[in-house]
Design an enzyme around this catalytic site. Structure first.
Site, mmCIF file in Angstrom:
data_model
loop_
_atom_site.group_PDB
_atom_site.id
_atom_site.type_symbol
_atom_site.label_atom_id
_atom_site.label_comp_id
_atom_site.label_asym_id
_atom_site.label_seq_id
_atom_site.Cartn_x
_atom_site.Cartn_y
_atom_site.Cartn_z
ATOM 1 C CD1 TRP A 25 -2.056 2.011 0.387
ATOM 2 C CD2 TRP A 25 -2.755 1.412 2.407
ATOM 3 N NE1 TRP A 25 -3.226 2.970 0.706
ATOM 4 C CE2 TRP A 25 -3.381 2.511 2.076
ATOM 5 C CE3 TRP A 25 -2.833 0.776 3.602
ATOM 6 C CZ2 TRP A 25 -4.266 3.175 3.159
ATOM 7 C CZ3 TRP A 25 -3.772 1.515 4.606
ATOM 8 C CH2 TRP A 25 -4.472 2.694 4.340
ATOM 9 C CG ASP A 56 -2.080 -7.586 -0.101
ATOM 10 O OD1 ASP A 56 -2.959 -8.624 -0.586
ATOM 11 O OD2 ASP A 56 -2.371 -6.750 0.102
ATOM 12 C CE1 TYR A 61 -4.345 -0.879 -0.840
ATOM 13 C CE2 TYR A 61 -2.678 -2.259 -1.207
ATOM 14 C CZ TYR A 61 -3.819 -1.821 -0.717
ATOM 15 O OH TYR A 61 -4.334 -2.669 0.122
ATOM 16 C CD GLN A 188 -5.396 -8.035 2.253
ATOM 17 O OE1 GLN A 188 -5.147 -6.976 2.148
ATOM 18 N NE2 GLN A 188 -5.202 -9.000 1.481
ATOM 19 C CE1 TYR A 216 -6.813 -3.047 6.929
ATOM 20 C CE2 TYR A 216 -8.046 -4.927 5.804
ATOM 21 C CZ TYR A 216 -7.928 -3.699 6.586
ATOM 22 O OH TYR A 216 -9.297 -3.006 6.687
ATOM 23 N NE ARG A 240 2.632 6.676 9.015
ATOM 24 C CZ ARG A 240 3.698 6.086 8.638
ATOM 25 N NH1 ARG A 240 3.955 5.029 9.328
ATOM 26 N NH2 ARG A 240 4.284 6.611 7.868
ATOM 27 N NE ARG A 294 6.933 4.962 4.475
ATOM 28 C CZ ARG A 294 6.096 5.779 3.567
ATOM 29 N NH1 ARG A 294 6.216 5.745 2.441
ATOM 30 N NH2 ARG A 294 5.064 6.519 3.948
HETATM 31 N N1 NAP Z 1 -7.644 -5.044 2.269
HETATM 32 C C1 NAP Z 1 -7.596 -3.818 2.684
HETATM 33 O O1 NAP Z 1 -8.385 -3.143 2.985
HETATM 34 C C2 NAP Z 1 -6.114 -3.542 3.159
HETATM 35 C C3 NAP Z 1 -5.897 -2.160 4.136
HETATM 36 C C4 NAP Z 1 -4.791 -1.823 4.714
HETATM 37 C C5 NAP Z 1 -3.792 -2.637 4.314
HETATM 38 N N2 NAP Z 1 -3.756 -3.790 3.415
HETATM 39 C C6 NAP Z 1 -2.451 -4.298 3.074
HETATM 40 O O2 NAP Z 1 -1.711 -4.907 4.305
HETATM 41 C C7 NAP Z 1 -0.497 -4.421 4.154
HETATM 42 C C8 NAP Z 1 0.196 -4.161 5.483
HETATM 43 O O3 NAP Z 1 -0.456 -3.180 6.109
HETATM 44 P P1 NAP Z 1 0.126 -1.538 6.086
HETATM 45 O O4 NAP Z 1 1.102 -1.348 5.146
HETATM 46 O O5 NAP Z 1 -1.333 -0.898 6.150
HETATM 47 O O6 NAP Z 1 0.359 -1.247 7.622
HETATM 48 P P2 NAP Z 1 1.476 -1.909 8.507
HETATM 49 O O7 NAP Z 1 2.273 -3.142 8.048
HETATM 50 O O8 NAP Z 1 0.966 -2.016 9.885
HETATM 51 O O9 NAP Z 1 2.689 -0.788 8.524
HETATM 52 C C9 NAP Z 1 3.448 -0.600 7.531
HETATM 53 C C10 NAP Z 1 4.277 0.713 7.797
HETATM 54 O O10 NAP Z 1 5.171 0.640 9.005
HETATM 55 C C11 NAP Z 1 6.370 1.197 8.831
HETATM 56 N N3 NAP Z 1 7.519 -0.165 9.041
HETATM 57 C C12 NAP Z 1 7.157 -1.489 8.520
HETATM 58 N N4 NAP Z 1 8.089 -2.548 8.947
HETATM 59 C C13 NAP Z 1 8.948 -1.573 9.818
HETATM 60 C C14 NAP Z 1 10.013 -1.982 10.289
HETATM 61 N N5 NAP Z 1 10.648 -3.205 10.291
HETATM 62 N N6 NAP Z 1 10.648 -1.180 11.033
HETATM 63 C C15 NAP Z 1 10.149 0.175 11.170
HETATM 64 N N7 NAP Z 1 9.116 0.492 10.417
HETATM 65 C C16 NAP Z 1 8.407 -0.445 9.571
HETATM 66 C C17 NAP Z 1 6.523 1.495 7.385
HETATM 67 O O11 NAP Z 1 5.980 2.945 7.391
HETATM 68 P P3 NAP Z 1 7.008 4.244 7.901
HETATM 69 O O12 NAP Z 1 8.342 3.796 7.393
HETATM 70 O O13 NAP Z 1 6.496 5.395 7.096
HETATM 71 O O14 NAP Z 1 6.826 4.546 9.151
HETATM 72 C C18 NAP Z 1 5.434 0.921 6.771
HETATM 73 O O15 NAP Z 1 4.752 1.560 5.485
HETATM 74 C C19 NAP Z 1 -0.702 -3.278 3.078
HETATM 75 O O16 NAP Z 1 0.472 -2.584 2.765
HETATM 76 C C20 NAP Z 1 -1.691 -3.629 2.223
HETATM 77 O O17 NAP Z 1 -0.973 -4.485 1.346
HETATM 78 C C21 NAP Z 1 -4.853 -4.042 3.036
#
Ligand code: NAP
Length: 331
Positions: A25, A56, A61, A188, A216, A240, A294
């Site tokens: 995303w 995913d 996105y 999901q 997610y 955020r 990212r």
């Molecule tokens: N089906 C749906 O409606 C839906 C909705 C939401 C998400 N999703 C899917 O689920 C995936 C995961 O959820 P998400 O991206 O929303 O949130 P998440 O995985 O909870 O958080 C991702 C963010 O956390 C930070 N991060 C990730 N790994 C890290 C690490 N090891 N150390 C430090 N910071 C880290 C990064 O942002 P920063 O570096 O900017 O802090 C990253 O962009 C999405 O990318 C998408 O594919 C689906």
């Protein structure tokens, strides 16, 4: 860490994928303050090299941007990846119901067969592939019966364009209907240490019917990554910025929680994010944990969580820290 990447089957599809999945995303830029293509490609390729096969994405996105970057990153590597993408948020048509605008374009929730047939071809083109491993209805559409949507997905499966069928953001009755079609492999849903609503509603149904669950926002949009301190400022359209979840009080609680589980992390030579992801994968019914990244550093950090096996004592210590530090969050 044991060294071997945990893999699981997606429902009963016969498709196996890494239990840790890379979410893209943020790689699409929209709602995350923009994206850097080179860093995004590095993140995807680093994930694959570390054994994370599940990638995913979704057309929504960045209106195709995330899928295009995934397609570019996987060129020459397609056979190593299990691609999950989605349908049902459309900007080529105004059927269904208006959901939001992106880049000045109205995006509608619509899962009619005509749109899905159009969308799948667009996704295959952007992803530079002839098949999608898991095709997911992104948000549910009150104007199209689920049976009609599933029928067209079954046809795409029979034609070899998709290998497994998923649904996202479902309520209990929608899930029940999908299960009754006999064709659902996965859902999901939002799930993390601080978002556990599905434990009582959806998960008992998926567990009893052999449907996989992909969590997610497993790191609560990064709040649980152990790196978002009170001074962090979010840029541009980053969701955020004004999210009560990211209040200073919550960030302090998240830090206290990180401190409380630091001994578990140290025992496994792991990062806080890895412990959080491994805990997520240890929860009953959570089959896959999607984590956004990212850049290659975050991608590798998250990938290593798939090699981390927490003991019963570790899980108990984490649950105690969770109740003590994260029970009362804003937002
Ligand atoms: N089906 C749906 O409606 C839906 C909705 C939401 C998400 N999703 C899917 O689920 C995936 C995961 O959820 P998400 O991206 O929303 O949130 P998440 O995985 O909870 O958080 C991702 C963010 O956390 C930070 N991060 C990730 N790994 C890290 C690490 N090891 N150390 C430090 N910071 C880290 C990064 O942002 P920063 O570096 O900017 O802090 C990253 O962009 C999405 O990318 C998408 O594919 C689906």
């Amino acid at each position: 860490m044991s060294g071997k990447q945990l893999t699981r089957e997606i429902g009963r599809s016969g498709v196996r994928a890494s239990a840790v999945g890379l979410g893209t995303w943020a790689i699409g830029g929209w709602m995350w303050g923009g994206t850097d293509e080179a860093e995004s490609i590095a993140a995807i390729q680093a994930s694959l090299d570390a054994g994370v096969t599940l990638i995913d994405t979704a057309p929504a996105y960045g209106l195709g941007r995330s899928e295009e970057i995934v397609g570019k990153a996987l060129a020459g590597r397609r056979d190593r990846a299990v691609i999950a993408t989605k349908c049902g948020l459309v900007w080529h048509s105004q059927k269904g119901r208006h959901f939001f605008d992106q880049d000045g374009k109205p995006v509608h929730r619509y899962l009619g067969p005509d749109a899905i047939i159009h969308e799948v071809e667009q996704s295959l083109r952007r992803l530079r592939t002839d098949h999608i491993d898991l095709y997911i209805t992104h948000w549910q559409d009150a104007t199209t019966p689920i049976d009609e949507t599933v029928r067209v997905l079954e046809e795409l499966k029979a034609a070899g364009k998709i290998r497994a069928i998923g649904a996202s953001n479902v309520d209990q009755s929608e899930l029940q209907r999908y299960i009754e079609t006999g064709s659902l492999d996965a859902i999901q849903e939002r799930f993390s240490m601080i978002d556990r609503e599905i434990e009582t509603g959806l998960l008992p149904l998926t567990v009893s019917s052999g449907v996989s669950t992909l969590s997610y926002s497993s790191l609560a949009l990064g709040l649980l990554s152990g790196t978002v301190g009170p001074d962090r400022i979010f840029a541009g359209d980053d969701q955020r910025t004004n999210n009560p979840r990211f209040s200073v009080a919550n960030r302090e609680k998240a830090k206290d929680f990180s401190d409380a589980i630091r001994s578990v992390a140290a025992r496994h030579d792991a990062s806080i994010a890895q412990v959080v992801i491994a805990w997520t994968l240890a929860q009953p019914g959570i089959t896959f944990a999607l984590c956004g990244a990212r850049n290659a550093t975050q991608a590798l950090d998250n990938a290593r969580a798939g090699t981390l096996r927490l003991s019963v004592d570790d899980l108990k210590a984490i649950d105690e820290a969770l109740s003590a530090k994260l029970a009362h969050m804003d937002g």
